[in-house]
Design an enzyme around this catalytic site. Structure first.
Site, short mmCIF file in Angstrom:
data_model
loop_
_atom_site.label_atom_id
_atom_site.label_comp_id
_atom_site.label_asym_id
_atom_site.label_seq_id
_atom_site.Cartn_x
_atom_site.Cartn_y
_atom_site.Cartn_z
N SER A 173 5.80 -3.20 3.71
CA SER A 173 4.95 -2.08 3.33
C SER A 173 3.55 -2.25 3.88
O SER A 173 2.87 -3.25 3.60
CB SER A 173 4.88 -1.95 1.82
OG SER A 173 3.90 -1.01 1.44
N HIS A 189 7.56 0.39 6.17
CA HIS A 189 7.50 1.19 4.95
C HIS A 189 6.09 1.76 4.80
O HIS A 189 5.10 1.03 4.81
CB HIS A 189 7.85 0.34 3.73
CG HIS A 189 8.02 1.14 2.47
ND1 HIS A 189 9.18 1.84 2.20
CD2 HIS A 189 7.19 1.37 1.43
CE1 HIS A 189 9.06 2.45 1.03
NE2 HIS A 189 7.85 2.19 0.55
N ASP A 210 3.72 3.97 2.37
CA ASP A 210 3.52 4.50 1.03
C ASP A 210 2.47 5.61 1.06
O ASP A 210 1.30 5.36 1.35
CB ASP A 210 3.05 3.40 0.08
CG ASP A 210 4.16 2.41 -0.23
OD1 ASP A 210 5.21 2.83 -0.73
OD2 ASP A 210 3.97 1.20 0.03
N MET A 244 0.46 8.23 -1.16
CA MET A 244 0.08 8.46 -2.55
C MET A 244 -1.04 9.50 -2.61
O MET A 244 -1.96 9.47 -1.80
CB MET A 244 -0.38 7.16 -3.20
CG MET A 244 0.62 6.03 -3.13
SD MET A 244 -0.02 4.52 -3.89
CE MET A 244 1.23 3.34 -3.39
N HIS A 253 7.69 6.89 2.10
CA HIS A 253 7.93 7.11 0.66
C HIS A 253 6.82 8.00 0.12
O HIS A 253 5.66 7.60 0.05
CB HIS A 253 7.95 5.76 -0.06
CG HIS A 253 8.14 5.86 -1.53
ND1 HIS A 253 7.93 4.80 -2.38
CD2 HIS A 253 8.54 6.89 -2.34
CE1 HIS A 253 8.19 5.17 -3.62
NE2 HIS A 253 8.54 6.44 -3.62
N MET A 275 4.98 9.49 -2.71
CA MET A 275 4.65 9.42 -4.13
C MET A 275 3.61 10.49 -4.40
O MET A 275 2.44 10.21 -4.69
CB MET A 275 4.16 8.02 -4.49
CG MET A 275 5.28 6.99 -4.53
SD MET A 275 4.68 5.29 -4.67
CE MET A 275 4.46 4.90 -2.94
N MET A 305 12.54 1.73 -7.97
CA MET A 305 11.24 1.10 -8.09
C MET A 305 11.34 -0.06 -9.09
O MET A 305 11.77 0.14 -10.23
CB MET A 305 10.19 2.10 -8.55
CG MET A 305 9.85 3.17 -7.52
SD MET A 305 9.21 2.49 -5.97
CE MET A 305 7.73 1.64 -6.53
N ASP A 342 11.76 -1.69 -4.29
CA ASP A 342 10.35 -1.79 -3.91
C ASP A 342 9.55 -2.21 -5.13
O ASP A 342 9.56 -1.54 -6.16
CB ASP A 342 9.86 -0.43 -3.40
CG ASP A 342 8.41 -0.44 -2.97
OD1 ASP A 342 7.76 -1.50 -3.04
OD2 ASP A 342 7.91 0.63 -2.56
#
Length: 220
Positions: A11, A36, A38, A40, A69, A71, A140, A178
């Site tokens: 990540s 990966h 992330d 957000m 991913h 979020m 998660m 993760d």
């Protein structure tokens, strides 16, 4: 479903954002499988990270698949832009949209692999009716939002139950985990049924990135 080797997806949440291309190059040379990313929004989780421009920029600097991913709330508004930017795998949170089935279908129709993520307190039943529409389920193993958290052992039975359900239905769906993944936790998660492992601090926080990736594989 045939057995497949594990995949390591470091990540970039734990990477040096000022030298992101360089750090991604390090994990590629170290033998990582995916990158990966992330994303957000400060609403679904209490943190703000990166977005579409960074994904687009990263795509030019690596041959590894981009494992993105989301979020974020209402991810259906952004999935097309992320796929166009270069997301090879696009995962949305089950809790983040009223239109999960449609959102997953759109991701696949756009040519990307579709993933659905479950927060620690979200039961498997929340995605039971969309399993045929996904290529991956992300369990998660910490509360999402920040790196460096400790693995929640209570998620191991959840991973195992999910793996059994996938096997019963004979679906080509892999389980990703993760949160708190390191040499001490990756083996337990793999034995429970996980195949794809997101690791941030354990890789980018290590003195030797290549050794860190090798250690993760050796610990399964």
């Amino acid at each position: 479903m045939p057995d497949r080797p594990i995949l390591i997806s470091p990540s970039i949440l734990s990477a040096d954002m000022a030298h992101l291309a360089s750090d991604v190059g390090l994990i590629e040379k170290a033998g990582a499988d995916w990158v990966h990313v992330d994303v957000m929004d400060g609403r679904f989780v209490p943190n703000i990270t990166i977005g579409i421009p960074v994904v687009k920029a990263l795509k030019k600097h690596t041959r590894m698949p981009l494992d993105v991913h989301l979020m974020i709330v209402e991810p259906e508004q952004y999935v097309e832009d992320f796929v166009k930017a270069g997301a090879d795998w696009l995962t949305v949170q089950a809790e983040s949209t009223y239109h999960l089935y449609r959102t997953l279908q759109v991701i696949r129709d756009l040519g990307a692999k579709a993933g659905v993520a479950l927060n620690p307190a979200t039961p498997i039943s929340a995605i039971e009716h969309v399993l045929e529409e996904v290529d991956m389920v992300l369990v998660m193993t910490v509360e999402p939002g920040f790196g460096g958290q400790k693995f929640i052992p209570a998620m191991l039975p959840k991973i195992k139950t999910l793996a059994e359900l996938i096997k019963q239905r004979q679906l080509p769906v892999d389980i990703q985990v993760d949160g708190g993944i390191n040499k001490s936790t990756i083996g337990e998660a793999a034995r429970a049924g996980a195949k794809i492992f997101v690791a941030g601090t354990a890789v980018f926080g290590a003195p030797d990135v290549k050794q860190a990736v090798e250690d993760l594989r050796a610990s399964v």
